[in-house]
Write a protein that holds these residues in place. Structure first.
Motif, PDB file in Angstrom:
ATOM      1  N   LEU A   1       0.839  -1.194   0.000  1.00  0.00           N
ATOM      2  CA  LEU A   1       0.000   0.000   0.000  1.00  0.00           C
ATOM      3  C   LEU A   1       0.873   1.242   0.000  1.00  0.00           C
ATOM      4  N   SER A   2       0.415   2.294  -0.655  1.00  0.00           N
ATOM      5  CA  SER A   2       1.079   3.586  -0.565  1.00  0.00           C
ATOM      6  C   SER A   2       0.333   4.451   0.447  1.00  0.00           C
ATOM      7  N   GLY A   3       1.030   4.867   1.484  1.00  0.00           N
ATOM      8  CA  GLY A   3       0.408   5.758   2.459  1.00  0.00           C
ATOM      9  C   GLY A   3      -0.079   7.041   1.821  1.00  0.00           C
ATOM     10  N   TYR A   4       0.617   7.487   0.784  1.00  0.00           N
ATOM     11  CA  TYR A   4       0.215   8.720   0.102  1.00  0.00           C
ATOM     12  C   TYR A   4      -1.093   8.527  -0.669  1.00  0.00           C
ATOM     13  N   ASP A   5      -1.318   7.321  -1.220  1.00  0.00           N
ATOM     14  CA  ASP A   5      -2.593   7.053  -1.892  1.00  0.00           C
ATOM     15  C   ASP A   5      -3.737   7.085  -0.890  1.00  0.00           C
ATOM     16  N   VAL A   6      -3.522   6.503   0.282  1.00  0.00           N
ATOM     17  CA  VAL A   6      -4.542   6.518   1.325  1.00  0.00           C
ATOM     18  C   VAL A   6      -4.811   7.950   1.777  1.00  0.00           C
ATOM     19  N   TYR A   7      -3.743   8.700   1.987  1.00  0.00           N
ATOM     20  CA  TYR A   7      -3.838  10.112   2.370  1.00  0.00           C
ATOM     21  C   TYR A   7      -4.658  10.906   1.349  1.00  0.00           C
ATOM     22  N   GLN A   8      -4.459  10.615   0.071  1.00  0.00           N
ATOM     23  CA  GLN A   8      -5.168  11.349  -0.974  1.00  0.00           C
ATOM     24  C   GLN A   8      -6.678  11.114  -0.901  1.00  0.00           C
TER      25      GLN A   8
END
Length: 806
Positions: A562-569
């Motif tokens: 998982l990309s934390g930045y994708d979740v953040y977005q």
């Protein structure tokens, strides 16, 4: 009732744009922003004898409102409002952006009166009330200004949109030069090509206690816009000068020495051809080119960069946006680049996506300068962020996740594969001081190579399976269950291709990891539930969002697959789409589920009631929680209608054709209706030979009658449900409102969005394994045999047809 911020800004832009007529957007913005300025300073400072800004008697926005409909409205706005306001604050000649009596731009006579009166009316909107709002965190002013500027820049076209640097890019510059450490307002920041001042203000936003701001802008109208922008955002003391920065810099310590600043940022015009007009570069008064070299006559990129370097203190830090060409162009620029690099003043280079800026579509980069730590620097930190963006109309735009990743990577000096690395000076020197990012960071995707051995002998290459190691580190047993070795370096797929997805989705490794990810969201909910429920009139939206979003990012950072930045977005997208409006409604009205009528104007201009709605809590949430049985009854009727209509369709398709029993029961379009069936039945009722057709027609007529009754029942049930729902809103307690909003709306929506990222893990793995399975499913020998078999079958058919070749 409070209006949603997104609706306010959209309405503001739509109405302003409607009044623009044929005027160019780059000119029209001056009228709109002047009006916004007068409204803001009037709300904030009128009647306050202690304020920094003086609003003369008779020169406030309320006085402007009194001019609506007056035949001389344009002339009186100029003379009675703007000139006294500017004169009282020492701004004569600096902010006269727009002539409100210009017949050529605004029309003449009644056309001008109506246009200006309607423009004033836009800013009378109850949502645009700045009396009790702080622009720093309330966002009414900041968002309205950004919204208008972005739209005006978009509409202004390639040659006239350069007055505005996209906010996302401005924030990157502000965040990579350590402005957050400037804890006193005496720290200085300078933009030598400040445009409308948006970049300079983004830098000031990063300083905990503000900064002392300086800017210079060549274009007179844009300089006025910058002054206005400074006032709008609480920096009326900022020094904004005019003139050509290279030829006549306005901020000097002496006639031969430039003033030096703690921070310098800039987005200068790219590759200016006439940059040296007005100076002799070989004998520059301020020695900006001495020891570096003189930029080419027809390209001023390095002229601005050297001016910035000369304007920095010995401990100063700067960031400048320049075209990619500055990184690798030769001749005079190569020499300048070498001289700058040898002083070790370039801390880093950030390559940006193409087509971000309104004035040009070419890719650009950010060059970060840091004089303070030059002696200890070992190399240049490079980032290639060219692939991180989304399309936004005809431009590209950085997402919040792209911005955050760039800033985190740069400030922490993270070296990430295919994204960033610290390039040693020795390597740069070996490349003759060429800084072209692709020389140092390879962003090309690995080629998917076909394996001839596997095609000849079967099996999936072990190297392709090993390439999925990021999955096997999380799902170690899944790999064993999916693949078995058949010979050295090759394995077979243990399941049918059609079963790959189910095998992955149902595997214990997969479900265990999903459970682990679910626990992360549960922990996020437990930590932030009280924060989400704790919104009051004193909540600061920006600080509130930062708190919960940074916590979410931290929890999902470094989680495998998982990309934390994708979740953040996902959170930031939901904030911008919905949650931000909700928070502002709660700030203004409290935790109340207020309903409102939906009034829409028809073609004649009359308002028509289209029902009711609630901005904070959608009807579906209340229905699901309190009126599920009534909704189920409605769903049952809808299902019956669909079933009845399906029967009618089946009968029509089977019996309405030319040879069908009900052919005579169709209209001229070949369709059967209740009317045509009634007439048909009447006609054949006494004809014994039509007995079967009569029975069929009677059956269909009953179906049409049933459909009609069901539709009546549906309308009645829908009306009943609507009334019950409306009544339920009136019964909701504050605690119930909080539960519906926080638990059933915000957290449920966010969790569902994050779940799409989790689901995508199995989809990506399934897709790749299926691709490999299909690629090597048959050996070349097997394909040859299949081809031979098919060829023999074709020949036999040809022989039977008498087609034989000797």
């Amino acid at each position: 009732m409070a209006i949603k911020k997104s609706e306010l800004y959209s309405s503001l832009w739509a109405t302003c744009n409607e009044l623009r007529g044929g005027m160019d957007a780059s000119q029209y913005k001056d009228y709109v922003l002047t009006m916004l300025f007068v409204k803001y300073v009037s709300d904030k400072y009128a009647g306050n004898a202690m304020s920094l800004i003086e609003i003369p008697e008779g020169a406030s926005f309320d006085d402007m409102v009194k001019l609506k409909g007056q035949p001389d409205i344009g002339d009186r706005i100029n003379k009675e409002i703007l000139r006294p306001l500017f004169a009282a604050n020492g701004l004569e000649g600096s902010m006269e952006l727009a002539d409100f009596n210009d017949d050529e731009k605004l029309g003449s006579g009644k056309e001008k009166v109506d246009r200006l009166s309607r423009l004033i009316a836009i800013f009378e909107h109850e949502g645009l009330n700045f009396k009790n709002n702080r622009a720093e965190d309330d966002d009414i002013l900041g968002d309205a200004y950004e919204f208008l500027m972005r739209h005006f820049a978009t509409e202004s076209g390639k040659s006239k949109g350069q007055f505005y640097t996209p906010a996302e890019v401005s924030r990157i510059l502000a965040k990579v030069i350590n402005v957050h450490k400037a804890d006193k307002p005496s720290y200085t920041a300078y933009d030598p090509t400040c445009g409308s001042g948006s970049l300079l203000l983004k830098v000031a936003d990063e300083a905990p206690n503000g900064l002392t701001l300086y800017g210079q802008e060549k274009d007179i109208a844009t300089k006025g816009l910058a002054i206005m922008n400074m006032w709008l955002h609480g920096y009326p003391e900022a020094s904004i000068a005019g003139g050509n920065t290279i030829a006549t810099p306005q901020f000097k310590d002496s006639e031969t020495s430039l003033k030096r600043f703690d921070f310098v940022v800039a987005n200068p015009p790219f590759s200016v051809k006439s940059w040296s007009t007005g100076i002799n570069p070989m004998d520059d008064t301020f020695s900006r080119f001495k020891g570096y070299g003189v930029p080419p006559d027809k390209n001023g990129d390095y002229a601005f960069l050297l001016h910035i370097i000369s304007s920095l203190k010995s401990t100063g830090k700067g960031a400048v946006i320049l075209p990619h060409g500055v990184l690798f162009r030769g001749n005079a620029e190569a020499g300048i680049r070498k001289n700058i690099l040898q002083r070790k003043w370039i801390k880093g280079i950030i390559g940006l996506p193409a087509n971000l800026f309104y004035g040009t579509g070419i890719p650009a980069c950010i060059i970060v300068i840091d004089k303070e730590h030059a002696d200890d620097r070992k190399g240049v930190f490079m980032i290639d962020s060219s692939k991180g963006f989304i399309k936004d109309g005809n431009k590209n735009r950085l997402r919040e996740q792209d911005l955050h990743k760039i800033v985190d990577t740069f400030n922490n000096q993270w070296e990430l594969e295919k994204y960033s690395r610290l390039v040693p000076y020795q390597e740069i020197e070996a490349n003759e001081y060429n800084l072209n990012i692709p020389r140092y960071i390879d962003t090309q995707e690995d080629e998917d190579i076909q394996d001839l051995n596997a095609h000849l002998n079967g099996g999936i290459p072990q190297k392709d399976i090993d390439a999925l190691e990021q999955y096997w580190s999380v799902y170690p047993n899944l790999r064993k269950d999916l693949f078995s070795p058949i010979r050295e370096g090759y394995s077979k797929l243990n399941v049918q291709k059609e079963a790959i997805k189910a095998t992955i989705f149902e595997h214990s490794d997969f479900t265990a990891y999903n459970t682990e990810l679910d626990a992360i969201f549960k922990a996020f909910t437990e930590r932030n539930h009280s924060i989400l429920n704790g919104i009051t009139e004193n909540t600061k939206p920006k600080a509130f969002l930062k708190d919960i979003s940074e916590d979410l990012l931290e929890r999902y950072t470094n989680k495998a697959l998982l990309s934390g930045y994708d979740v953040y977005q996902h959170l930031l997208d939901y904030w911008n789409d919905t949650m931000k409006d909700d928070v502002y409604l709660i700030l203004e009205e409290g935790w109340k589920a207020k309903v409102k009528r939906i009034l829409v104007k028809n073609k004649s201009g009359k308002e028509v009631d289209k029902g009711w709605t609630c901005d904070l809590i959608p009807k579906a949430l209340v229905i699901n929680q309190y009126l599920a049985d009534e909704q189920e009854a409605l769903n049952t009727i809808e299902a019956e209608i669909e079933s009845t209509q399906a029967e009618i369709t089946n009968y029509t398709e089977e019996h309405a054709g030319e040879e069908g029993l009900l052919n005579e029961a169709t209209n001229d379009k070949g369709a059967i209706s209740k009317t045509t069936l009634t007439a048909f039945i009447k006609e054949i009722k006494q004809q014994p030979e039509e007995k079967e057709a009569l029975q069929l027609a009677t059956k269909m007529l009953k179906l049409f009658t049933k459909e009609t009754q069901l539709k009546k029942d549906l309308r009645a049930q829908a009306e009943k449900l609507d009334q019950l729902t409306l009544a339920q809103y009136g019964k909701l307690t504050e605690a119930e409102v909080r539960t519906l909003v926080v638990d059933h709306k915000w957290l449920t929506t966010l969790q569902a969005a994050i779940q799409t990222e989790i689901d995508a893990i199995s989809q990506r793995l399934t897709s790749r394994i299926k691709e490999l399975g299909e690629r090597y499913d048959n050996t070349l020998g097997e394909l040859d045999n299949q081809t031979k078999t098919l060829e023999d079958q074709v020949n036999k058919h040809l022989e039977k047809m008498g087609l034989v070749w000797s």
